[in-house]
Design a protein around this motif. Structure first.
Motif, PDB file in Angstrom:
ATOM      1  N   LEU A 560     -29.940   0.013 -22.143  1.00 33.54           N
ATOM      2  CA  LEU A 560     -29.809  -1.338 -21.124  1.00 33.54           C
ATOM      3  C   LEU A 560     -29.736  -1.018 -19.743  1.00 33.54           C
ATOM      4  N   CYS A 561     -28.981   0.133 -19.565  1.00 31.61           N
ATOM      5  CA  CYS A 561     -28.980   0.428 -18.145  1.00 31.61           C
ATOM      6  C   CYS A 561     -29.600   1.974 -17.663  1.00 31.61           C
ATOM      7  N   GLY A 562     -29.740   1.972 -16.533  1.00 28.31           N
ATOM      8  CA  GLY A 562     -30.473   3.238 -15.834  1.00 28.31           C
ATOM      9  C   GLY A 562     -29.713   4.315 -16.429  1.00 28.31           C
ATOM     10  N   SER A 563     -28.263   4.545 -16.693  1.00 24.44           N
ATOM     11  CA  SER A 563     -27.858   5.608 -17.306  1.00 24.44           C
ATOM     12  C   SER A 563     -28.295   6.277 -18.423  1.00 24.44           C
ATOM     13  N   GLY A 564     -28.477   5.179 -19.451  1.00 25.91           N
ATOM     14  CA  GLY A 564     -29.015   5.912 -20.736  1.00 25.91           C
ATOM     15  C   GLY A 564     -30.463   6.232 -20.721  1.00 25.91           C
ATOM     16  N   LYS A 565     -31.161   5.214 -19.877  1.00 19.64           N
ATOM     17  CA  LYS A 565     -32.533   5.825 -19.651  1.00 19.64           C
ATOM     18  C   LYS A 565     -32.823   6.946 -19.082  1.00 19.64           C
ATOM     19  N   THR A 566     -32.125   7.406 -17.948  1.00 16.38           N
ATOM     20  CA  THR A 566     -32.424   8.655 -17.164  1.00 16.38           C
ATOM     21  C   THR A 566     -31.652   9.673 -18.075  1.00 16.38           C
ATOM     22  N   GLU A 567     -30.677   9.531 -18.789  1.00 17.46           N
ATOM     23  CA  GLU A 567     -29.973  10.668 -19.658  1.00 17.46           C
ATOM     24  C   GLU A 567     -31.328  11.348 -20.408  1.00 17.46           C
ATOM     25  N   ALA A 568     -32.176  10.546 -20.661  1.00 14.85           N
ATOM     26  CA  ALA A 568     -33.594  11.022 -21.475  1.00 14.85           C
ATOM     27  C   ALA A 568     -33.977  12.194 -20.662  1.00 14.85           C
ATOM     28  N   VAL A 569     -34.046  12.142 -19.419  1.00 20.42           N
ATOM     29  CA  VAL A 569     -34.824  13.066 -18.666  1.00 20.42           C
ATOM     30  C   VAL A 569     -34.737  14.214 -18.904  1.00 20.42           C
ATOM     31  N   PRO A 570     -33.341  14.884 -18.758  1.00 21.26           N
ATOM     32  CA  PRO A 570     -32.972  16.434 -18.698  1.00 21.26           C
ATOM     33  C   PRO A 570     -33.088  16.868 -20.066  1.00 21.26           C
ATOM     34  N   LEU A 571     -32.948  15.822 -21.283  1.00 19.35           N
ATOM     35  CA  LEU A 571     -32.995  16.277 -22.566  1.00 19.35           C
ATOM     36  C   LEU A 571     -34.386  16.531 -23.140  1.00 19.35           C
ATOM     37  N   LYS A 572     -35.289  15.570 -22.328  1.00 22.20           N
ATOM     38  CA  LYS A 572     -36.640  15.681 -22.979  1.00 22.20           C
ATOM     39  C   LYS A 572     -37.489  17.019 -22.069  1.00 22.20           C
ATOM     40  N   ASN A 573     -36.823  17.180 -20.760  1.00 25.42           N
ATOM     41  CA  ASN A 573     -37.533  18.355 -20.027  1.00 25.42           C
ATOM     42  C   ASN A 573     -37.155  19.607 -20.822  1.00 25.42           C
ATOM     43  N   ALA A 574     -35.687  19.892 -21.297  1.00 21.24           N
ATOM     44  CA  ALA A 574     -35.433  20.855 -22.063  1.00 21.24           C
ATOM     45  C   ALA A 574     -36.047  21.311 -23.164  1.00 21.24           C
ATOM     46  N   MET A 575     -36.593  20.226 -24.010  1.00 18.54           N
ATOM     47  CA  MET A 575     -37.110  20.553 -25.205  1.00 18.54           C
ATOM     48  C   MET A 575     -38.725  20.859 -24.876  1.00 18.54           C
ATOM     49  N   GLU A 576     -39.176  20.212 -23.765  1.00 22.52           N
ATOM     50  CA  GLU A 576     -40.697  20.249 -23.448  1.00 22.52           C
ATOM     51  C   GLU A 576     -40.936  21.726 -22.728  1.00 22.52           C
ATOM     52  N   TYR A 577     -40.045  22.386 -21.958  1.00 23.36           N
ATOM     53  CA  TYR A 577     -40.148  23.680 -21.341  1.00 23.36           C
ATOM     54  C   TYR A 577     -39.353  25.008 -22.211  1.00 23.36           C
ATOM     55  N   PHE A 578     -38.448  24.470 -23.005  1.00 25.24           N
ATOM     56  CA  PHE A 578     -37.702  25.602 -23.571  1.00 25.24           C
ATOM     57  C   PHE A 578     -37.740  25.302 -25.137  1.00 25.24           C
ATOM     58  N   GLU A 579     -38.676  24.632 -25.974  1.00 28.18           N
ATOM     59  CA  GLU A 579     -38.607  24.561 -27.156  1.00 28.18           C
ATOM     60  C   GLU A 579     -38.546  25.794 -28.022  1.00 28.18           C
ATOM     61  N   ASP A 580     -38.948  26.870 -27.810  1.00 26.67           N
ATOM     62  CA  ASP A 580     -38.672  27.852 -28.114  1.00 26.67           C
ATOM     63  C   ASP A 580     -37.327  28.479 -28.386  1.00 26.67           C
ATOM     64  N   ASP A 581     -36.573  28.062 -27.377  1.00 28.29           N
ATOM     65  CA  ASP A 581     -35.070  28.453 -27.360  1.00 28.29           C
ATOM     66  C   ASP A 581     -34.470  27.508 -28.369  1.00 28.29           C
ATOM     67  N   PHE A 582     -34.734  26.220 -28.756  1.00 25.59           N
ATOM     68  CA  PHE A 582     -34.147  25.669 -29.854  1.00 25.59           C
ATOM     69  C   PHE A 582     -34.486  26.117 -31.057  1.00 25.59           C
ATOM     70  N   LEU A 583     -35.944  26.596 -31.228  1.00 27.57           N
ATOM     71  CA  LEU A 583     -36.467  26.809 -32.425  1.00 27.57           C
ATOM     72  C   LEU A 583     -35.649  28.340 -32.958  1.00 27.57           C
ATOM     73  N   LYS A 584     -35.470  29.182 -31.960  1.00 28.19           N
ATOM     74  CA  LYS A 584     -34.755  30.358 -32.325  1.00 28.19           C
ATOM     75  C   LYS A 584     -33.279  30.091 -33.080  1.00 28.19           C
ATOM     76  N   ARG A 585     -32.899  28.785 -32.884  1.00 26.71           N
ATOM     77  CA  ARG A 585     -31.583  28.429 -33.524  1.00 26.71           C
ATOM     78  C   ARG A 585     -31.837  27.773 -34.590  1.00 26.71           C
ATOM     79  N   VAL A 586     -33.023  27.580 -35.258  1.00 25.95           N
ATOM     80  CA  VAL A 586     -33.245  26.798 -36.598  1.00 25.95           C
ATOM     81  C   VAL A 586     -33.111  27.863 -37.632  1.00 25.95           C
ATOM     82  N   VAL A 587     -32.423  27.323 -38.836  1.00 23.57           N
ATOM     83  CA  VAL A 587     -32.287  27.866 -39.825  1.00 23.57           C
ATOM     84  C   VAL A 587     -33.573  28.516 -40.381  1.00 23.57           C
ATOM     85  N   THR A 588     -33.938  29.435 -40.770  1.00 26.54           N
ATOM     86  CA  THR A 588     -35.018  29.971 -41.373  1.00 26.54           C
ATOM     87  C   THR A 588     -35.027  29.424 -43.047  1.00 26.54           C
TER      88      THR A 588
END
Length: 591
Positions: A560-588
């Protein structure tokens, strides 16, 4: 309510209600003032019943406000509540160690109090002391750069009913330009005669001489955009506000600086409050508004006397009131307090808070400029934006256009914190590289380490890896990255910091601050919290990665408001630039 309790509290509570004319729209201000000035440190049930009867409002309305705002409480608390900041900068600088030290020293856990009721330990959102991280807050006193020895000394002194000397909030600005911040350290922020001696209120006189159309055109030519994060052209905003006709119009200075990593408005308000008042006066003249509010975040309550003095002196010297300096313009300002809610930085949520309600955003249209506070045409404008307006109307648009880039003229006040040698507030020209700000102004990364990543613009700002910081700090560059300049915060992490842990801190902040009104933000945060907890425990799945991306996209589009919309920005960037860091924590598979 018992007669005994009334005898002790009636006179005090009644004096507060009378001060606000028993107006239920002032309920939040009443509650803040009552809690701040009672020995109990909370608002008890008897007081709630009494206020309910006196204002003729249901008790549930009072309960809804107290339960919504972090700074208000209905429960008895310890005499000294040790609030440990859980903001992004303090997280990088070791706030977790502080909690462990306090638990060890006092023998309590987070959320508990000592048996004698003297101390308790709490976690609290960022309170704007990022240049002193890691920091704690006890009452309205801030203590920064906390070590085990320091926290032991603080607790020992308070145990003897002695106050530990408060850290001075003097942010470094060496190497800065001095345009918006030209008055920093030139006067004490209190003496109006000194402010006038520095050319104070010349900007308003110039505005009256130029006239409304020419003045708005001057501001438009300067290229000023909103400095609270929205980046909307200020000249256009003033024109649109003026176009809304009504006998009663309102201006609100948004001093609810709640973005973690941000403390520039703190310094402007502390070191040059008259410039903000003059900026409000100019904006009111240009938009035909007669009522003004400075909405000050509760975490800056310690500045109330300073800002209140500036308002009173401006009134005393004829710069507020009726027919100001024979201009034919009437305008006055009230200082009001928030009560601890990040969402109140959003326009409609701020208006709701001003009306004595929980700060929950409204649906649009109508817009704030048409029907904001009490459904009146309302202009909400940021602290730094007001300082920039005053600067331009005093010196001309050239003061801005001779700096910066063609599309991003002028300067920006930024706050650099985290793993740097010299955290502080700096005024920089647009177009300067992010790397130059970190190395040239903030003294480089502490300990000689490499930059791991940087978050720019507050908790809702974008995240970039250290390899992508040789870019211009300007609107066009960040727009091409699908990011914004935001609040001016620059939080620096080194190569030992964990991006997954950091994103967890960011998301935890938004989970806490979500008002809960819209489904994408409310439910999205619940799911993201669970997913990130699994990643932090190295129990993530490939499905978690895909769900993470899907939820973030939904929040960005549908909140509804800018808070929810802009929260997505850092979360999206983190996955965009550091996806390997997340994948390292995926259970094989197979384990």
């Amino acid at each position: 309510m018992s007669n005994k309790i009334l005898e002790c509290n009636r006179q005090f509570v009644e004096s507060i209600l009378k001060k606000y004319n028993y107006d239920s729209h002032e309920l939040l201000q009443m509650l803040v003032e009552i809690q701040k000035n009672t020995d109990k440190g909370y608002i008890d049930r008897d007081t709630i019943e009494f206020i309910s009867r006196e204002l003729n409002i249901p008790e549930i309305r009072i309960h809804s406000i107290i339960s919504y705002y972090d700074a208000l409480s209905m429960e008895s608390e310890a005499r000294y509540v040790i609030n440990v900041c859980n903001g992004t900068t303090c997280g990088l600088m070791g706030n977790g160690r502080i909690e462990k030290w306090v638990e060890d020293i006092l023998g309590i856990k987070k959320g508990e109090a000592t048996d004698d009721g003297l101390f308790s330990l709490k976690e609290t959102p960022c309170f704007g002391a990022c240049d002193m991280a890691p920091a704690i807050r006890i009452g309205d006193r801030i203590y920064g750069n906390i070590t085990r020895n320091k926290i032991e000394e603080i607790i020992e002194k308070l145990s003897r009913d002695e106050l530990y000397p408060e850290d001075k909030r003097l942010s470094t600005d060496n190497g800065s330009l001095k345009i918006i911040t030209s008055n920093f350290d030139e006067y004490d922020g209190m003496n109006i005669i000194d402010y006038i001696g520095l050319g104070g209120y010349e900007a308003f006189n110039n505005t009256v001489k130029k006239g409304i159309e020419e003045s708005i055109d001057e501001i438009s030519k300067s290229g000023i955009r909103g400095r609270g994060g929205a980046q909307y052209p200020t000249g256009r905003k003033l024109s649109q506000s003026r176009a809304v006709k009504n006998e009663r119009k309102v201006i609100v200075c948004n001093a609810d600086e709640g973005e973690p990593g941000t403390f520039k408005d703190r310094e402007i308000l502390k070191r040059d409050p008259y410039k903000i008042i003059e900026g409000m006066l100019i904006a009111s003249y240009l938009t035909d508004a007669n009522e003004g509010f400075i909405y000050l975040r509760e975490e800056y309550y310690w500045m109330r006397d300073r800002i209140g003095n500036a308002i009173e002196k401006s009134r005393e010297y004829g710069w507020l009131g009726e027919n100001i300096k024979n201009s034919g313009h009437d305008f006055d300002i009230r200082l009001v307090s928030g009560a601890g809610s990040y969402v109140c930085g959003e326009g409609f949520a701020l208006c709701e808070s001003l009306e004595g309600k929980p700060g929950i955003p409204r649906s649009k249209p109508p817009y704030v400029k048409q029907a904001g506070y009490l459904q009146l045409p309302t202009l909400i404008i940021n602290v730094e934006t007001l300082a920039a307006i005053t600067t331009v109307m005093k010196n001309g648009s050239e003061i801005f256009t001779e700096h910066g880039t063609e599309e991003s003229p002028g300067t920006k006040v930024v706050c650099i914190s985290g793993k740097v040698n010299t955290p502080g507030v700096y005024e920089v020209p647009f177009g300067i590289s992010v790397m130059e700000m970190i190395n040239g102004l903030a003294g480089g990364v502490s300990g000689g380490r490499k930059i791991g990543f940087v978050q720019i613009g507050g908790a809702s700002g974008g995240i970039l890896p250290g390899s992508k910081l040789n870019i211009g700090y300007d609107y066009e560059t960040f727009s091409n990255l699908n990011m914004g300049i935001g609040s001016g915060a620059v939080v620096v992490a080194d190569d030992t910091d964990d991006i997954v842990e950091y994103v967890g801190t960011v998301q935890k902040f938004f989970s806490h601050e979500s008002c809960g009104k819209c489904t994408p933000c409310r439910e999205g945060n619940k799911q993201l919290k669970r997913i990130l907890e699994r990643f932090k425990e190295s129990k993530g799945t490939k499905e978690d990665v895909e769900n993470y991306k899907r939820i973030v996209k939904t929040m960005e589009i549908a909140s509804l408001c800018g808070s929810g919309k802009t929260e997505a920005v850092p979360l999206k960037n983190a996955m965009e630039y550091f996806e390997d860091d997340f994948l390292k924590r995926v259970v094989t598979d197979g384990f």
